[in-house]
Enzyme design. Sequence first.
Site: not given
Ligand code: DHK
Length: 161
Positions: A25, A89, A102-104, A113
């Site tokens: 992250y 919803d 999503h960061i990743t 995921r």
């Molecule tokens: C951030 C999370 O906390 C994970 O549960 C997700 C996401 C990915 C991210 O990449 O920002 O799977």
Amino acid sequence: MAPPLIAVLNGPNLNLLGTREPEKYGTATLDDVEALCAEAAEELGLAIDFRQTNSEGELITWVQECRGRAEGIVINPAGYSHTSVALMDALLAVGLPVIEVHITNIHRREEFRHHSYVSRAATGVIAGLGIGGYALALRAMAGMLEALAAAEDDSTQDEDA
Ligand code: DHK
């Protein structure tokens, strides 16, 4: 005229950014993400309401409150992406443009995921570009709002003709 308000909503564990699995992250904190969003919003002529919660119910309430208040939603639903029909919803119910961030790159990670319920309610999805994805999402949102406003102007002119 007041700048359009975009809700930037963050789900569980994102308050731990900076110390949480930094190899995935990164080392930027949630405050850094907020500063990045504020800078991008200023440049784009948007206002933002930036929030984070670890609670699914609170996230859903915030989404519901966007109706009539915000012009769009940028959301990193974090773990709730993969589990929450209720969040999906709520996003469908408010009928606003939604960009999921999503960061990743969730598609390079564990199988569980790879699926996001939220994606069904999202206009677009940005994954794997680090925290810069938030600024890209705001830029895309500004473009979408401009296109929507232009389309509304056109239809008003057609009605007047
Ligand atoms: C951030 C999370 O906390 C994970 O549960 C997700 C996401 C990915 C991210 O990449 O920002 O799977």
